[in-house]
Design an enzyme around this catalytic site. Structure first.
Site: not given
Length: 521
Positions: A34-35, A37, A65, A126, A138, A217, A277, A306, A440
């Site tokens: 199409t088009g 492509t 369409v 699209d 499907k 990890y 941390h 660190g 607290r």
């Protein structure tokens, strides 16, 4: 391969499509296109049938369409193992389509452009592409559907080796299609929500994220992890940072760095935040960034080891020389002086991130998520600190100007300390931070003990204290008095507020209520 097989090719992203189409043609697969492509394939002298020739119906409505036609979708959806399906195709003179190679209009690229209009965005939604993809997917048993150029080689290798695409590969391709179309539709829905400025929590929540990287990890070595970014213009966040040095960021690096950045964004003057941390361990503000570093570092020389350091000012050579002597995992700054960067890059494992828009606050309507077993709890982010006009001095003694500055500094800090959270500050420097205790008073005691241990016995004398939520009893005030705290800031709202106020008046401690709580769980 038996009867002549056919492939329908219509791609927006033309990466590798010419080579793939050539290979399909050489295998003996007839190509329909199409088009743009189709034009590209003809330009490369690859034989192809234009979609209108197949359907007997011209493309119309500016190309809106072209593939929405029974000849296309019957050819895709017909089950080859159902005799009545194949008989209907024969009666209708419709041939099957065995391959679909489609990717969609560049909706994401469109909405990321500067000053894109709604009309332009909508025009890049699209319709035919997702419909073909869903039809083909499907019927995955009979149709191989390729949405990702990275899968071209996989499909070709199986065709050359086995003369067909395996059922397992077709099932894999089916999964990718529905992930792709789900992501596409979610981007559209999210764009429209923002376009309407609809900030309500929706009845159904759909979001989409794009993988930045797989990680070695997660929080622990036995957990898998990956890093994803939201789709859209998210400046000022860690996803926008450019890594200039060091190993790839780990799960914990990203999580801790994000927490440090959130706190940093509360400050406008030169500020350094050190984080460990998920909790701040040293915060300093000053007239220049070197002095801010020295405050943050001296606040807790142990925990910063660190840790993560973020700066809202350029890293200078003098600052880099002091940082280099400390073991740090990550440094983030809006820029680095060239000589500073060269010096820090001598530490090969030190992760250096440049985040140009580091000061940009988070979107006030952004979501915060927490996963629970079987569900998700969602809230808007904690984007406020307090309303200035609602600050209320509730004690006989009014804070001095210096105390008020430090109270506001401390309250910015405690907003990002895990609850129950307490923060002690003096001269715009963190003196003690007490995170994550189940009551607290323990957090308050921890603050004082850490300050004495890490700085000196008199560190808390003349300092101020901030609490993320109200004092349920006056025991925290008692601890503050013993430590030499002169002013306290807290949300207020306890049924026993008066007990704390009376205790403050007894000891000459100033207390300010903000009226805004900042639990962080």
């Amino acid at each position: 391969m038996g009867k002549k097989m056919r492939a329908l090719i219509s791609v927006s992203d033309k990466t590798g499509i010419v080579e793939f189409a050539k290979e399909l043609h050489s295998i003996g697969i007839e190509i329909i296109s199409t088009g743009g492509t189709y034009a590209k394939l003809k330009e490369e002298n690859i034989p192809a049938m234009e979609i209108s020739e197949l359907t007997g119906f011209p493309e119309c409505l500016d190309g809106r369409v072209k593939t929405l036609h029974p000849v296309v979708h019957a050819g895709l959806l017909a089950r080859r193992d159902k005799a009545d399906h194949m008989k209907q195709l024969e009666d209708l003179k419709i041939e099957t389509i065995d391959f679909v190679v489609v990717n969609l209009y560049p909706f994401k690229q469109t909405i990321l452009k500067e000053d894109v209009t709604r009309e332009e965005a909508v025009e890049n939604i699209d319709i035919g592409g997702p419909t073909m993809l869903r039809s083909a997917a499907k019927n995955y048993q009979d149709v191989a559907v390729v949405v990702d150029p990275r899968d071209y080689e996989k499909v070709l290798s199986e065709l050359k080796e086995k003369k067909e695409v395996s059922l397992d590969t077709k099932f894999y391709l089916m999964q990718k299609v529905f992930m792709h179309t789900s992501n596409y539709d979610t981007m559209i829905a999210d764009y429209l929500k923002k376009e309407r400025k609809d900030y309500d929590l929706p009845e159904t929540l759909t979001m989409t994220f794009e993988k930045v990287q797989d990680m070695r990890y997660g929080e622990n070595p036995h957990q898998k992890a990956a890093f994803y970014r939201e789709v859209g213009k998210k400046i000022g966040s860690i996803t926008d940072a450019v890594q200039l040095n060091g190993k790839e960021l780990s799960f914990n690096n990203i999580n801790d760095t994000n927490g440090a950045l959130e706190l940093l964004k509360e400050f406008t003057e030169p500020t350094i935040v050190a984080c460990k941390h998920g909790n701040p361990c040293g915060v300093g503000s000053a007239s220049n960034i070197l002095e801010a570093w020295r405050k943050a570092f001296s606040a807790d020389k142990v925990s910063i080891y660190g840790g993560i350091v973020v700066s809202n000012q350029e890293i200078t050579l003098e600052l880099a020389e002091e940082m280099k002597s400390v073991f740090l995992e990550v440094i983030v700054a809006p820029s680095y002086a060239s000589d500073a960067l060269e010096l820090l890059q001598t530490k090969k494992n030190l992760r250096l991130l440049e985040l140009k828009d580091i000061e940009v606050p988070q979107d006030e309507e952004a979501y915060d998520f927490k996963k629970v077993n079987g569900g998700l709890i969602v809230q808007t982010i904690d984007s406020k600190l307090y309303n200035e006009e609602e600050l209320k001095v509730v004690t006989d003694r009014i804070p001095t100007e210096q105390e008020m500055e430090d109270l506001k500094f401390a309250f910015r800090m405690v907003k990002f300390v895990k609850s129950n959270g307490i923060a002690v500050a003096k001269n715009k420097q963190s003196i003690g931070i007490g995170p994550g205790q189940v009551n607290r008073i323990w957090s308050t005691i921890q603050c004082m003990e850490h300050a004495k241990e890490l700085i000196d016995d008199k560190a808390t004398v003349g300092a101020v204290l901030a609490s993320d939520a109200f004092f349920p009893f006056d025991d925290c005030v008692e601890v503050c008095h013993q430590a030499g705290i002169t002013a306290i800031i807290q949300p207020g709202g306890s049924i026993r507020d008066e007990d704390s106020i009376k205790k403050c008046n007894e000891y000459g401690i100033a207390m300010v209520f903000t009226g805004m709580r900042h639990f962080k769980h």
